[in-house]
Design a protein around this motif. Structure first.
Motif, PDB file in Angstrom:
ATOM      1  N   ASP A   1       5.876  13.789 -11.504  1.00 28.50           N
ATOM      2  CA  ASP A   1       7.276  14.218 -11.566  1.00 28.50           C
ATOM      3  C   ASP A   1       7.760  14.173 -13.008  1.00 28.50           C
ATOM      4  O   ASP A   1       7.631  13.146 -13.692  1.00 28.50           O
ATOM      5  N   ARG A   2       8.342  15.292 -13.496  1.00 24.54           N
ATOM      6  CA  ARG A   2       8.793  15.362 -14.894  1.00 24.54           C
ATOM      7  C   ARG A   2      10.130  14.657 -15.105  1.00 24.54           C
ATOM      8  O   ARG A   2      10.511  14.397 -16.244  1.00 24.54           O
ATOM      9  N   SER A   3      10.876  14.389 -14.031  1.00 23.27           N
ATOM     10  CA  SER A   3      12.167  13.703 -14.159  1.00 23.27           C
ATOM     11  C   SER A   3      11.958  12.193 -14.288  1.00 23.27           C
ATOM     12  O   SER A   3      10.973  11.645 -13.785  1.00 23.27           O
ATOM     13  N   LYS A   4      12.897  11.536 -14.954  1.00 20.41           N
ATOM     14  CA  LYS A   4      12.835  10.076 -15.058  1.00 20.41           C
ATOM     15  C   LYS A   4      13.218   9.463 -13.710  1.00 20.41           C
ATOM     16  O   LYS A   4      14.149   9.932 -13.051  1.00 20.41           O
ATOM     17  N   TYR A   5      12.506   8.405 -13.314  1.00 25.60           N
ATOM     18  CA  TYR A   5      12.789   7.800 -12.013  1.00 25.60           C
ATOM     19  C   TYR A   5      12.432   6.317 -12.026  1.00 25.60           C
ATOM     20  O   TYR A   5      11.695   5.837 -12.892  1.00 25.60           O
ATOM     21  N   THR A   6      12.964   5.593 -11.051  1.00 30.88           N
ATOM     22  CA  THR A   6      12.638   4.174 -10.841  1.00 30.88           C
ATOM     23  C   THR A   6      12.426   3.978  -9.343  1.00 30.88           C
ATOM     24  O   THR A   6      13.238   4.443  -8.532  1.00 30.88           O
ATOM     25  N   ILE A   7      11.350   3.271  -8.966  1.00 28.45           N
ATOM     26  CA  ILE A   7      11.055   3.020  -7.551  1.00 28.45           C
ATOM     27  C   ILE A   7      11.029   1.513  -7.331  1.00 28.45           C
ATOM     28  O   ILE A   7      10.272   0.794  -7.993  1.00 28.45           O
ATOM     29  N   LEU A   8      11.831   1.035  -6.395  1.00 29.05           N
ATOM     30  CA  LEU A   8      11.832  -0.386  -6.057  1.00 29.05           C
ATOM     31  C   LEU A   8      10.881  -0.641  -4.893  1.00 29.05           C
ATOM     32  O   LEU A   8      10.673   0.240  -4.040  1.00 29.05           O
ATOM     33  N   PRO A   9      10.284  -1.841  -4.831  1.00 29.04           N
ATOM     34  CA  PRO A   9       9.384  -2.167  -3.705  1.00 29.04           C
ATOM     35  C   PRO A   9      10.122  -2.106  -2.368  1.00 29.04           C
ATOM     36  O   PRO A   9      11.350  -2.222  -2.311  1.00 29.04           O
ATOM     37  N   ILE A  10       9.363  -1.939  -1.307  1.00 29.57           N
ATOM     38  CA  ILE A  10       9.957  -1.865   0.043  1.00 29.57           C
ATOM     39  C   ILE A  10      10.537  -3.225   0.407  1.00 29.57           C
ATOM     40  O   ILE A  10       9.870  -4.260   0.297  1.00 29.57           O
TER      41      ILE A  10
ATOM     42  N   LYS B   1      12.554  -6.154   2.924  1.00 30.72           N
ATOM     43  CA  LYS B   1      12.202  -6.722   4.238  1.00 30.72           C
ATOM     44  C   LYS B   1      12.800  -5.915   5.379  1.00 30.72           C
ATOM     45  O   LYS B   1      12.400  -6.060   6.526  1.00 30.72           O
ATOM     46  N   PHE B   2      13.755  -5.043   5.075  1.00 29.69           N
ATOM     47  CA  PHE B   2      14.320  -4.161   6.092  1.00 29.69           C
ATOM     48  C   PHE B   2      13.548  -2.847   6.208  1.00 29.69           C
ATOM     49  O   PHE B   2      13.944  -1.955   6.963  1.00 29.69           O
ATOM     50  N   GLY B   3      12.480  -2.700   5.419  1.00 27.07           N
ATOM     51  CA  GLY B   3      11.692  -1.474   5.477  1.00 27.07           C
ATOM     52  C   GLY B   3      12.282  -0.341   4.647  1.00 27.07           C
ATOM     53  O   GLY B   3      11.917   0.820   4.830  1.00 27.07           O
ATOM     54  N   LEU B   4      13.189  -0.667   3.725  1.00 29.77           N
ATOM     55  CA  LEU B   4      13.848   0.356   2.909  1.00 29.77           C
ATOM     56  C   LEU B   4      13.248   0.409   1.509  1.00 29.77           C
ATOM     57  O   LEU B   4      12.987  -0.626   0.891  1.00 29.77           O
ATOM     58  N   SER B   5      13.040   1.599   1.010  1.00 29.53           N
ATOM     59  CA  SER B   5      12.619   1.804  -0.375  1.00 29.53           C
ATOM     60  C   SER B   5      13.736   2.549  -1.087  1.00 29.53           C
ATOM     61  O   SER B   5      14.294   3.509  -0.536  1.00 29.53           O
ATOM     62  N   GLN B   6      14.062   2.113  -2.285  1.00 34.02           N
ATOM     63  CA  GLN B   6      15.147   2.741  -3.036  1.00 34.02           C
ATOM     64  C   GLN B   6      14.591   3.390  -4.311  1.00 34.02           C
ATOM     65  O   GLN B   6      13.804   2.782  -5.029  1.00 34.02           O
ATOM     66  N   ILE B   7      15.013   4.627  -4.541  1.00 34.63           N
ATOM     67  CA  ILE B   7      14.573   5.373  -5.714  1.00 34.63           C
ATOM     68  C   ILE B   7      15.798   5.891  -6.445  1.00 34.63           C
ATOM     69  O   ILE B   7      16.736   6.386  -5.818  1.00 34.63           O
ATOM     70  N   THR B   8      15.803   5.765  -7.759  1.00 35.48           N
ATOM     71  CA  THR B   8      16.794   6.490  -8.556  1.00 35.48           C
ATOM     72  C   THR B   8      16.022   7.552  -9.323  1.00 35.48           C
ATOM     73  O   THR B   8      14.974   7.261  -9.904  1.00 35.48           O
ATOM     74  N   ARG B   9      16.543   8.754  -9.303  1.00 36.63           N
ATOM     75  CA  ARG B   9      15.853   9.868  -9.971  1.00 36.63           C
ATOM     76  C   ARG B   9      16.872  10.642 -10.790  1.00 36.63           C
ATOM     77  O   ARG B   9      17.971  10.955 -10.310  1.00 36.63           O
ATOM     78  N   GLN B  10      16.506  10.942 -12.022  1.00 32.57           N
ATOM     79  CA  GLN B  10      17.416  11.635 -12.933  1.00 32.57           C
ATOM     80  C   GLN B  10      17.795  13.009 -12.379  1.00 32.57           C
ATOM     81  O   GLN B  10      16.943  13.768 -11.935  1.00 32.57           O
ATOM     82  N   ARG B  11      19.073  13.288 -12.407  1.00 27.16           N
ATOM     83  CA  ARG B  11      19.562  14.589 -11.944  1.00 27.16           C
ATOM     84  C   ARG B  11      20.210  15.301 -13.123  1.00 27.16           C
ATOM     85  O   ARG B  11      21.218  14.859 -13.646  1.00 27.16           O
ATOM     86  N   VAL B  12      19.596  16.422 -13.548  1.00 30.39           N
ATOM     87  CA  VAL B  12      20.132  17.155 -14.695  1.00 30.39           C
ATOM     88  C   VAL B  12      20.651  18.540 -14.307  1.00 30.39           C
ATOM     89  O   VAL B  12      21.232  19.244 -15.114  1.00 30.39           O
TER      90      VAL B  12
ATOM     91  N   ASP C   1       0.831  -1.215   0.000  1.00 32.31           N
ATOM     92  CA  ASP C   1       0.000   0.000   0.000  1.00 32.31           C
ATOM     93  C   ASP C   1       0.864   1.263   0.000  1.00 32.31           C
ATOM     94  O   ASP C   1       0.601   2.210  -0.745  1.00 32.31           O
ATOM     95  N   VAL C   2       1.896   1.271   0.843  1.00 30.61           N
ATOM     96  CA  VAL C   2       2.780   2.436   0.928  1.00 30.61           C
ATOM     97  C   VAL C   2       3.528   2.621  -0.389  1.00 30.61           C
ATOM     98  O   VAL C   2       3.681   3.750  -0.883  1.00 30.61           O
ATOM     99  N   HIS C   3       3.975   1.511  -0.975  1.00 34.68           N
ATOM    100  CA  HIS C   3       4.680   1.573  -2.264  1.00 34.68           C
ATOM    101  C   HIS C   3       3.777   2.157  -3.348  1.00 34.68           C
ATOM    102  O   HIS C   3       4.217   2.980  -4.162  1.00 34.68           O
ATOM    103  N   GLU C   4       2.494   1.763  -3.356  1.00 33.15           N
ATOM    104  CA  GLU C   4       1.553   2.269  -4.348  1.00 33.15           C
ATOM    105  C   GLU C   4       1.288   3.760  -4.155  1.00 33.15           C
ATOM    106  O   GLU C   4       1.159   4.510  -5.125  1.00 33.15           O
ATOM    107  N   VAL C   5       1.196   4.205  -2.901  1.00 31.41           N
ATOM    108  CA  VAL C   5       1.009   5.633  -2.618  1.00 31.41           C
ATOM    109  C   VAL C   5       2.187   6.433  -3.157  1.00 31.41           C
ATOM    110  O   VAL C   5       2.017   7.478  -3.799  1.00 31.41           O
TER     111      VAL C   5
END
Length: 518
Positions: free
Chosen positions: A391-400, A402-413, A379-383
């Motif tokens: 967001d106009r920048s390119k990004y990737t979101i990985l599911p949360i 088992k340690f409760g961590l979510s990882q995001i890569t977001r384009q930095r220009v 649910d939190v991942h979907e939110v």
């Protein structure tokens, strides 16, 4: 949903704030002397070819040479180089590429030494601004962005945005653009083109071709390091990319910006010209619309959540870390799992906002409050995914995990936006001691008397902290009115939340600050 754009001019550049339903979601500072913006096209020179990196370093005038990787060369780099040489040599050539013979495309797995040589002139486009100690990142896959389409020279393809899902609409747009696009120009159709008339698309296409044509005319006599085609300023590009029916207010505080944006709106969306307003109030633009307060409260290390939780945001050279804390929310739910879910959902909404607001790029690691149930993590991942859609920048979101961590890569220009929210005390200068705050009103009274009786000022204004402002404005017969009875001259009082409690400034009738001897 309503969008409001506010642009405030300063001597150093324009401050640009984009809010959604009165909530600040983007903040930019467009420096007056700023160079090397994303989208700018330069006439550069190859300074070094590094086979080990399969890349080259290009001189476009920045203190450090810009970086160009083989994968950013464009398949049609040979056509671009051939055309550039012909233009520089002033050979008879159609600048709009009519009857231009395209060269064969390069091998995707080739070597940069086979394409570029040292001291070779080259046309390049900035795709990433200088960040930290790095120079700009470049591409030879030249493109010119319009409102509805992106023009790609030396190509013949027509590509449609994946966000346009209707098969019938995709076919209509493909057939339409294929029939009207010029020879040797490719087109990328943007999402906002969906449902638009042929006249709108053709006018936008012609504007982009004309921009290319004007740039190539300039290239004929250009010197190395010179900018050939300039991208729009930040405010104009936001309007070009985001203007839609949800925009209901654009407020600026200078006539120059007003005239510039009015011209842009007349060109891209004449029906929206009426939402553009020129701010003429006595208080500052950002002050009047509550933007200044939001900036100061949203850029700190700690960011509060509506229900009592908070985020801690830390920045390192390699990544950004966001820690989610429940704060005083911990006792308001039935159990710990419900509390964690509630706070994490709030945090996901605020984190998506913070990424845009600060323009955070690279790797972002979010430490959510631990949740045991898999469906709660989902649910939190979907939110988080839903909030990131705008967001106009390119990004990737990985599911949360088992340690409760979510990882995001977001384009930095461009460099991350950072606002200092901890300030040196203007009253004590960092010493920790100030003049007695209770005496500040006495000092102001003395200055007013001196300015009116000794210096013979006709009209003065005072900029004050809101608390002191209220002190002078309250009451049936306020202290401000008593000054008028005493001196027969009016004192204008302006509040400014950016000032310290005991800080104040006097202005003369022309708005210039009056030097005071404290």
């Amino acid at each position: 949903m309503s969008n409001e754009l506010y642009i405030s001019a300063t001597p150093q550049g324009d401050r640009i704030a984009l809010s959604q339903n009165k909530r600040l979601i983007e903040y930019h500072f467009d420096e007056t002397e700023h160079q090397y913006s994303v989208g700018d096209i330069y006439f550069g020179t190859v300074k070094k070819v590094v086979s080990g990196l399969n890349a080259a370093f290009i001189d476009i005038g920045y203190e450090k040479d810009a970086f160009l990787h083989y994968h950013d060369l464009s398949p049609n780099i040979n056509s671009l180089n051939k055309f550039t040489k012909d233009v520089i040599a002033k050979r008879p050539i159609n600048l709009r590429l009519k009857n231009f013979n395209l060269e064969p495309q390069i091998d995707k797995l080739g070597k940069i030494g086979d394409v570029l040589q040292k001291n070779q002139p080259i046309l390049v486009q900035v795709v990433k601004e200088p960040i930290s100690s790095k120079g700009p990142r470049l591409s030879c896959d030249i493109s010119i962005a319009g409102r509805y389409i992106v023009l790609v020279p030396f190509s013949n393809s027509v590509n449609i945005s994946k966000k346009i899902t209707s098969k019938q609409e995709r076919q209509r747009l493909h057939k339409l653009l294929t029939s009207v696009k010029p020879e040797n120009f490719g087109v990328i159709v943007r999402t906002v083109a969906e449902g638009k008339e042929v006249a709108d698309l053709q006018r936008d296409l012609e504007n982009c071709v004309e921009k290319w044509d004007n740039g190539m005319k300039q290239l004929k006599n250009a010197k190395p390091r010179e900018r050939i085609i300039s991208e729009m300023d930040r405010a104009a590009s936001i309007l070009r990319d985001m203007l839609n029916d949800d925009f209901d207010s654009i407020v600026v505080d200078t006539k120059e910006t007003f005239d510039s944006l009015r011209s842009l709106l007349q060109n891209i969306a004449p029906q929206k010209e009426k939402i553009l307003k020129l701010h003429t109030g006595k208080s500052k633009l950002f002050e009047q619309y509550g933007i200044e307060k939001q900036i100061k409260s949203l850029f700190g290390r700690s960011v509060s959540l509506p229900s009592g939780g908070y985020l801690i945001i830390e920045h390192t050279e390699a990544l950004h870390v966001i820690d989610v804390n429940s704060g005083n929310k911990s006792t308001s739910e039935i159990d710990q799992e419900a509390t964690a879910l509630s706070v994490n959902k709030e945090a996901a909404i605020e984190i998506a906002r913070q990424l845009r607001l600060r323009d955070m790029g690279g790797i972002v690691v979010i430490d959510f409050i631990d949740m045991k149930k898999v469906e709660n993590k989902r649910d939190v991942h979907e939110v988080l995914k839903d909030e990131m859609k705008t967001d106009r920048s390119k990004y990737t979101i990985l599911p949360i995990s088992k340690f409760g961590l979510s990882q995001i890569t977001r384009q930095r220009v461009r460099p991350e936006m950072n606002v200092v929210t901890r300030e040196a005390c203007p009253a004590c200068g960092g010493t920790g001691t100030i003049q007695a705050s209770i005496a500040v009103t006495d000092h102001i009274e003395n200055h007013i008397e001196y300015l009116f009786t000794k210096q013979n000022e006709k009209k003065i204004s005072i900029i004050l902290h809101p608390f002191i402002h209220a002190y002078y404005k309250q009451g049936l017969i306020s202290r401000q009115m008593k000054w008028f009875f005493k001196y027969k001259k009016w004192v204008n009082i302006i509040k400014d939340t950016s000032l310290g409690m005991v800080e104040y400034h006097f202005l003369d009738r022309n708005g210039d600050e009056i030097e005071l001897n404290n």
